[in-house]
Design an enzyme around this catalytic site. Structure first.
Site, PDB file in Angstrom:
ATOM      1  N   HIS A 157     -30.773  -2.408  25.322  1.00 18.12           N
ATOM      2  CA  HIS A 157     -30.263  -1.189  25.976  1.00 18.12           C
ATOM      3  C   HIS A 157     -29.599  -0.265  24.946  1.00 18.12           C
ATOM      4  CE1 HIS A 157     -28.800   0.558  30.044  1.00 18.12           C
ATOM      5  NE2 HIS A 157     -29.026   1.517  29.159  1.00 18.12           N
ATOM      6  N   GLU A 203     -27.805  -6.994  32.726  1.00 20.04           N
ATOM      7  CA  GLU A 203     -27.525  -6.776  31.311  1.00 20.04           C
ATOM      8  C   GLU A 203     -26.150  -7.321  30.951  1.00 20.04           C
ATOM      9  OE1 GLU A 203     -30.236  -2.730  30.891  1.00 20.04           O
ATOM     10  OE2 GLU A 203     -28.058  -2.553  31.035  1.00 20.04           O
ATOM     11  N   ALA A 235     -31.252   2.555  23.559  1.00 18.25           N
ATOM     12  CA  ALA A 235     -31.928   3.850  23.402  1.00 18.25           C
ATOM     13  C   ALA A 235     -30.961   5.030  23.435  1.00 18.25           C
ATOM     14  CB  ALA A 235     -33.005   4.011  24.474  1.00 18.25           C
ATOM     15  N   ARG A 279     -34.881   2.594  33.325  1.00 16.18           N
ATOM     16  CA  ARG A 279     -33.936   1.733  34.031  1.00 16.18           C
ATOM     17  C   ARG A 279     -34.601   0.397  34.325  1.00 16.18           C
ATOM     18  NH1 ARG A 279     -30.585   4.553  32.417  1.00 16.18           N
ATOM     19  NH2 ARG A 279     -28.965   5.730  33.497  1.00 16.18           N
TER      20      ARG A 279
END
Length: 298
Positions: free
Chosen positions: A274, A252, A276, A223
């Site tokens: 972001h 983001e 993953a 995070r």
């Protein structure tokens, strides 16, 4: 959700989809909804006031820090998330970054593609030697399902694994649980797999980077905000650590004015957006589990 099939969810009622929503748009779009499936949308009093028929919120992910769960309970709105759908996807992405940092793959790609290799007097790029992971120590922050998957892969590379329990209780007995200072001091690679909460916010800042080996790498697929972004930028430019790879950010998409975007040594930092959790297989599992959550919610 990209190209993930939502047929299971569509079979349960009238399904209306929006690729993205502002906070205002979200409030307008849930006014007649019985179920809201969302991700990152802030669920607060304004949101719930705008949705008088709402009975169930399905978070399209694991983290629910965007939802005021206590207020939802008070309103009689059930909140369900999805766990474990992205374990393999996130672990693979973490290792993609670890291998790129340790293996210098990005330098080699550029060296050949730019034509520099063709002009090189010798057959090898001696400017960027890589390191072997065998015998090195991997420190994991947060030894949940993803952390344990990452640890099992580390063992295949011949690495020693230690971890810091972000909850304060080391439940995993397969690897040594150590304090944060020891983990920072001993680790050659640190991989973050903890949730963002009051225990982990700003957990790794400038003073913590100073405790790490100058040859160490930091990878964060957990995070944003667990590693302080401005402090990471400073640590990289000062050479306190050798490099980092980041998939998650405080805000983001990552703003252009982020200190991470303005390094003196940008070659020390690898980015991913972001992504993953976003493998095709993970999204298929997520869509299926969201449909199951709707069934259970009734």
């Amino acid at each position: 959700m990209g190209d993930a099939s939502l047929e299971e969810m569509a079979a349960l009622g009238e399904l209306v989809c929006y690729p993205s929503s502002t906070a205002q748009q979200a409030r307008e779009r849930v006014k007649d909804a019985d179920v809201a499936c969302l991700n990152k949308i802030i669920v607060n009093q304004e949101f719930l006031d705008a949705a008088p028929k709402l009975k169930l919120i399905c978070e399209a992910g694991t983290g629910i820090n965007n939802i005021d769960v206590a207020l939802c309970e008070k309103r009689g709105v059930i909140v369900r998330n999805v766990t474990a759908y992205s374990t393999d996807s996130v672990a693979q992405t973490a290792w993609m970054h670890i291998l790129n940092l340790a293996g210098q793959a990005f330098h080699y790609q550029d060296f050949v593609q730019s034509g520099d290799y063709s002009k090189n007097p010798v057959h090898v790029d001696y400017r960027h030697p890589f390191i072997e992971l065998a015998g090195k120590t991997l420190g994991i922050v947060g030894m949940g399902a993803i952390g344990q998957k990452v640890a099992s892969i580390a063992r295949a590379f011949g690495m020693e694994v230690i971890y810091f329990s972000s909850s304060g209780t080391g439940h995993c007995k397969d690897y040594p649980c150590v304090g944060l200072e020891e983990l920072l001091r001993r680790s050659d690679v640190i991989s973050i797999h903890a949730p963002y909460n009051e225990r982990t916010a700003g957990l790794i800042g400038y003073e913590q980077f100073r405790q790490m080996k100058s040859s160490a790498y930091l990878v964060n697929t957990g995070r944003g905000g667990i590693a302080v972004e401005a402090d990471l930028a400073r640590a990289l430019d000062e050479g306190l650590i050798a490099g980092a790879a980041i998939d998650v950010y405080v805000k983001e998409p990552l703003p252009q004015d982020s200190p991470l975007m303005h390094l003196v040594h940008p070659e020390r930092l690898l980015f991913s957006p972001h992504i993953a959790w976003y493998s095709r297989e993970a999204r298929a599992r997520l869509a299926h589990e969201m449909a199951e959550n709707i069934k259970r919610g009734w």
